[in-house]
Each structure stands twice: as C-alpha cells, then as structure tokens.
Write a protein that holds these residues in place. Sequence first.
Motif: not given
Length: 209
Positions: A18-36
């Motif tokens: 369940i965690i693996r799928k969550r990261v696969a689905d949402k992990g990319h959302l912070l790939d361009t996050y400002p200040g990170l």
Amino acid sequence: MHAMQYEITLPADYDMGIIRKRVADKGHLLDTYPGLGLKAYLIRERGLDGSPVNQYAPFYLWRTPQGMNSFLWGPGFRGLSADFGRPAVRHWLGAGLALGEAGGGDTGRGDTGPGEAGPGAEGPTTATRETVRLPEAADPAEAVEQALAGLPAHPALHTAAVAVDPSRWELLRFALWRGPAPEDVPGARYRVLHLSRPELDRLPAGRHW
C-alpha cells in the motif's frame, strides 16, 4: 538547511505494498517542489535489515524555511495526516552536507519498478540514520566538527548530512546510498522507494556556518 523527518509506524501485518503504491502514485509530486533540497521516501519492513517494525518514514532536507512551511501547512501533509493521523515531525538544524560520487548524474528518480528502488537504479536505494544524544559535559561545537570530519567517503555514497536538534542536544547523521549501505555504518536502515531532489544542487556542500 533544515532536516526533517516523521515516522509512521504501521501494524506488524500491514501490507507495505500500500505504501509502495502510494509513493509510486504521488512521489513525483515533489520532484519540482520549491525550497526542497531532497525528500527520500523511506520505509522499514519488519524482519528486514534488523527492523522490528513496519514504518513509513520520509526524510527531508529543506533549502528554505518557506518551502518547509508551505509543505507542512499545505495539502500534501494535510492529506497524509487525514490518511494516517498527524505524526510528530522531528526537525534538526543543518550543520553540513557531503555530496558523494554516487550522486553524480542522478536525475532524482530512485525507482526502477512501481515505486521501489533497486540495483542499477539511477538514484539511491538505501539510507542510514543515526541519532546521538550529546552528554551534558560535551562541547556541541566539537561534536559537530567531529561528525563533519567523519562524513563517509565511499563510492556508494549519494548524499550525507549532519544536523543538530538543540532543544534535545541530539546529533543526527543521515546518508543515502546506491546499493546496500556499508555494514560498518551505524544506525537504522531504510529502503528508498523514490527520491525527489529539486534543489539539492543548490545546497552548499561542506560546513554550514
């Protein structure tokens, strides 16, 4: 630089898929996050690498406090809290950073399959984290200098950081590795499901004061 981590401990029989799928689905959302600088999507699994628990434990290096604040008060952390309950968020002041040989040319993607890093992946695949309480008689500046001098120099090192929580006088050593972490590196061991590193190249290497 600010280091941050929260740990969500899950039931012993929890399906970590369940965690693996969550990261696969949402992990990319912070790939361009400002200040990170980076976010390492970390897990521990009961019975593997000496872990007694199932745990989702993302680790962050923030380049700016504005970025950290916008995440904590924004929809991403709000959604995680709605799904798992609001976790305690640990925070350390960054003292130093080392960029290793294995980080060169990393595109920021640490996953080879559906959300899990593996051998030959472009990004790091494992992580280590050690925390040490400084004795009352210890000189914090000397302890930090020693920790910085002891940052690992290893061909598998992707990134290593030293940070301090002055409210607890706790020293943190964190490292990302490509492949298995070296056996002589102490601390808790994690698997890296994905790495977002939008502004890692903008974090200064070496001592941070």
